[in-house]
Design a protein around this motif. Structure first.
Motif, mmCIF file in Angstrom:
data_model
loop_
_atom_site.group_PDB
_atom_site.id
_atom_site.type_symbol
_atom_site.label_atom_id
_atom_site.label_comp_id
_atom_site.label_asym_id
_atom_site.label_seq_id
_atom_site.Cartn_x
_atom_site.Cartn_y
_atom_site.Cartn_z
ATOM 1 N N ARG A 35 -8.887 5.368 -6.804
ATOM 2 C CA ARG A 35 -9.213 4.104 -6.139
ATOM 3 C C ARG A 35 -8.043 3.119 -6.238
ATOM 4 N N VAL A 42 -7.781 -4.186 1.459
ATOM 5 C CA VAL A 42 -8.430 -2.886 1.639
ATOM 6 C C VAL A 42 -8.852 -2.318 0.287
ATOM 7 N N SER A 75 0.815 -1.221 0.000
ATOM 8 C CA SER A 75 0.000 0.000 0.000
ATOM 9 C C SER A 75 0.845 1.266 0.000
ATOM 10 N N LYS A 129 -3.011 -4.414 3.623
ATOM 11 C CA LYS A 129 -2.514 -3.575 4.714
ATOM 12 C C LYS A 129 -2.776 -4.284 6.034
ATOM 13 N N ARG A 138 -4.071 7.869 -4.991
ATOM 14 C CA ARG A 138 -5.126 8.094 -3.994
ATOM 15 C C ARG A 138 -5.266 9.582 -3.667
ATOM 16 N N ASN A 154 -9.240 11.584 -5.520
ATOM 17 C CA ASN A 154 -9.829 10.439 -4.807
ATOM 18 C C ASN A 154 -9.681 9.135 -5.597
ATOM 19 N N SER A 169 -8.627 8.964 0.657
ATOM 20 C CA SER A 169 -8.178 8.643 2.016
ATOM 21 C C SER A 169 -9.096 7.656 2.714
ATOM 22 N N ALA A 170 -10.294 7.411 2.161
ATOM 23 C CA ALA A 170 -11.244 6.480 2.781
ATOM 24 C C ALA A 170 -10.832 5.043 2.481
ATOM 25 N N GLU A 171 -10.941 4.190 3.503
ATOM 26 C CA GLU A 171 -10.554 2.793 3.343
ATOM 27 C C GLU A 171 -11.670 1.876 3.835
ATOM 28 N N HIS A 172 -11.927 0.829 3.046
ATOM 29 C CA HIS A 172 -12.917 -0.175 3.429
ATOM 30 C C HIS A 172 -12.231 -1.536 3.458
ATOM 31 N N ALA A 213 -9.683 1.200 -1.219
ATOM 32 C CA ALA A 213 -9.475 2.592 -0.843
ATOM 33 C C ALA A 213 -9.949 3.530 -1.932
ATOM 34 N N THR A 214 -10.651 4.563 -1.513
ATOM 35 C CA THR A 214 -11.028 5.669 -2.401
ATOM 36 C C THR A 214 -10.507 6.943 -1.774
#
Length: 736
Positions: free
Chosen positions: A660, A670, A645, A665, A654, A658, A675-678, A672-673
């Motif tokens: 993707r 993960v 990552s 990690k 990133r 934004n 700074s958002a991470e799922h 990621a979009t």
């Protein structure tokens, strides 16, 4: 100067889909100039002059200069004969009626050997154009005679024999303008617009919505008239007859003058108008009889013949016919006057591309009868100033769309509706189409299925009408909210590379299946329709992919390619929703394509990214810089994947708009979009199937990225990975 040896054509390859040269099909020719490598154009005495004399329109070729006369400038400065051959072939295609604006010629690693390509809508046409261009350039080089008109005629004949007819071609062109792909399904005019379950089929001006019952009704003119009359559509009285004697009896019953015509003919063949004498009516019977199964006698309606084109219940074009005549000069025969006054018209020709036909008095029985009615023959010499009628109908080529009265349009639309045709050619006789029919005694005389469109595309007088666009709009309504922006398309994922690509293809296909799509797969492990394995051989080739795209059951497709398939065939599809590139491996196996350096792989593998739709995404392996560098080439979004990552390319991606990315990690996958991470789940838990097979991590991340780019929900992605069975299902044959 001694005669120079021939240019050798070493290899000819038809690239049927997007390729390293362009998005469109091309003919790729490997040629060896031999000793001509030492003779650029300006060093061959008289070469440039001969070439520009034979092909004066070469001045319109901009070439790399970017302006009119650019290619001629290159000729005078000195350019190599491979490049010259490219422009000759393009010009021959232009002259033959198949405009071609694209061509390139590039040197290879071997001295004197070049790769020349040019746009090729049809392979056989392109090969004939190449052969004629090859002969022309050698004649120009060696100062030999060459018949350019004969060469152009040979190419044009091939165009007429092999390419789509003008009606079909205009519909295909309109679909292409809408971004709808097409596949030609036979050697004729059967064409598929769109892919898989989103396709529609056409055959000239018939569609898959054209009812066979309606077509049968339209072919029976007596039945058509009965139905139209019952619905209040004005028609001429008439009846079917079985002999010349019956034709005369019917004419007397109906009332003179009459029309004699075949009951199921078309294009005005066998139709004779305004008949008043017994001998003319009986002769007209013999003209009509060979053109249909029965002969009809109808009341003659005074006025001009009109053709109204109805598409999906709307009149979209109208054309008017004119009586064709000649004027005597007291010296020339009828045949000579026809040739000088009519057949000399550039709008007339034998090929389908001409709006008017050549009149051959020797074979046209209808013209012979028309002359007979005027006490003339082909060798007769009309007096000076005498008007001689040659044809009273069949020359409908004057556009009058803007003149159609609303009531006339309504009657035409009603006629198409009564017969049941989605596309219909309504033949109507009226003195003035800008006025209601009932005020002038006008009537509908025929309703035709599969009407010709050329009269509306190339009217002899007036403006062309966008009939192809109207038919495409009928098949793919632009106001269809379920099809907005991607008419004729299905979710299509292209996977290119060598590392785990078959696994990626199958896993993405499984996830699409779980998402409710009947999914087709073509990969190195076989051909699949949902979970059915149809073929266990390597299916990373054009033919297997097209089997999927032609299948009306396929609602989504995942297709694997590699550098070799791109170089050999091009991609099997024009655009894709998601394009995955896993690596740039394999340069050492592609010497036959003149690929020797790793840097050359970029030009090959970028093809997969070049075809990504603007609403789609390119999925790229960020761990390989050469792959990640393809990101700016995507018309759509970009999703990067890698195990690390912290790679600078992922961090930068990133942070910019934004972007993707999918990565590992702290042992977890993960999404990621920016700074958002799922978190999708722990990498150790994302195993395949009941046996918990541990997948290749890079292949897993690529498949997850592709699924995410397809807007498949992360929960479904996680569940789908765990239920995916990597073992191949047993092949299943289709029922016999």
């Amino acid at each position: 100067m001694a005669k120079l040896n021939d240019i050798q054509l070493l290899r000819i390859n038809y690239l049927r889909g997007p390729n390293i040269w362009t998005y469109r099909p091309v003919l790729e020719v490997w040629l060896d100039l031999g000793e001509l490598e030492d003779y650029p154009s300006h060093t061959i005495p008289g070469f440039n002059q001969r070439l520009t004399t034979w092909l004066p329109a070469l001045i319109e070729h901009h070439c790399g200069v970017g302006e009119r006369g650019g290619f001629l400038q290159r000729l005078e400065e000195g350019t190599w004969c491979g490049h010259v051959l490219e422009h000759i072939v393009i010009e021959l295609l232009n002259l033959a009626g198949m405009p071609t604006g694209f061509g390139q010629t590039r040197s290879t690693s071997q001295r004197g050997v070049y790769r020349m390509v040019f746009r090729a809508r049809d392979e056989s046409v392109a090969r004939v154009a190449l052969a004629q261009g090859h002969a022309l350039i050698m004649a120009a080089i060696n100062d030999e005679t060459f018949d350019v008109q004969t060469a152009v005629a040979r190419v044009r004949t091939e165009v007429d024999d092999q390419y789509l007819g003008p009606s079909t071609a205009c519909i295909v062109t309109a679909a292409t303008d809408r971004g709808i792909p097409h596949i030609r399904l036979n050697d004729g005019n059967l064409v598929q617009l769109g892919y898989g379950a989103s396709q529609r089929r056409i055959w000239t001006a018939e569609t898959e919505y054209t009812s066979a019952i309606a077509e049968g009704i339209a072919s029976d003119k007596d039945l058509t008239k009965t139905l139209l009359k019952s619905c209040g559509v004005p028609i001429p009285d008439g009846q079917v007859v079985n002999s010349p004697e019956e034709a005369w009896e019917a004419a007397q019953d109906i009332g003179l003058p009459v029309v004699v015509k075949p009951s199921d003919g078309n294009h005005g063949r066998g139709v004779t108008l305004d008949l008043r004498k017994k001998e003319d009516i009986e002769a007209a019977y013999h003209v009509a009889y060979p053109e249909g199964s029965d002969v009809m006698v109808e009341r003659f309606i005074p006025g001009d013949e009109h053709r109204l084109l109805v598409v999906n219940g709307k009149v979209v074009a109208a054309a008017r016919g004119e009586v064709v005549s000649i004027t005597g000069n007291g010296r020339s025969t009828v045949k000579e006057l026809i040739d000088s006054q009519l057949n000399s018209d550039p709008r007339r020709g034998y090929e389908e591309e001409y709006p008017l036909e050549i009149i051959d008095i020797a074979t046209n029985l209808k013209v012979q009868l028309e002359l007979q009615r005027q006490d003339l023959a082909a060798d007769a010499v009309p007096a000076a100033g005498r008007q001689v009628v040659i044809e009273r109908n069949g020359n409908v080529a004057v556009d009058c769309t803007d003149d159609v009265h609303p009531e006339v349009a309504y009657i035409a639309q009603l006629a198409a509706k009564v017969v049941g045709l989605d596309i219909a050619g309504i033949d109507m006789v009226a003195q003035d189409i800008s006025k209601p029919l009932h005020t002038q005694g006008g009537a509908i005389v025929e309703v035709n299925a599969g009407p010709g469109l050329l009269m509306h595309l190339k009217p002899a007088v007036g403006a062309p009408r966008p009939v192809g666009q109207a038919i495409v709009e009928h098949l793919f309504p632009s106001d269809d909210s379920n099809d907005a922006g991607h008419a004729g398309r299905i979710p299509l994922v292209g996977v290119a590379g060598t590392r785990g690509t078959s696994t990626i293809t199958r896993l993405v296909g499984w996830l699409l299946h779980l998402g409710g799509h009947h999914t087709g797969l073509a990969c190195g492990e076989g051909l699949f329709l949902d979970r059915r394995c149809m073929d266990t051989t390597d299916c990373t080739h054009w033919e297997a992919s097209h089997r999927l795209l032609m299948n009306k059951m396929v609602q989504a497709a995942v297709i694997e390619s590699n550098a070799r398939t791109i170089l050999r065939d091009g991609l099997a599809y024009d655009r894709c929703l998601v394009g995955v590139v896993t690596d740039m491996d394999g340069a050492d196996t592609l010497a036959e394509f003149d690929v020797h350096e790793q840097d050359q792989m970029t030009k090959v593998m970028r093809t997969q990214v070049d075809v990504v739709l603007s609403e789609g995404a390119a999925v790229l392996n960020a761990a390989i810089p050469q792959v990640a560098d393809l990101a700016p080439l995507s018309d759509g979004a970009v999703v990067l994947y890698a195990q690390d990552s912290t790679l600078p390319v992922i961090v930068e991606h990133r942070a910019k708009d934004n972007g993707r990315a999918v990565f590992v990690k702290n042992g977890r996958v993960v999404l990621a979009t920016g700074s958002a991470e799922h978190v999708l789940g722990a990498l150790a838990d994302l195993t395949f199937g009941r046996n918990a097979v541990v997948p290749d991590t890079d292949a897993l991340l690529a498949a997850i990225s592709a699924a995410w780019a397809l807007d498949i929900a992360p929960d479904l992605i996680g569940a789908g990975i765990k239920t995916f069975e990597p073992d191949l299902p047993a092949p299943v044959g289709l029922p016999s």
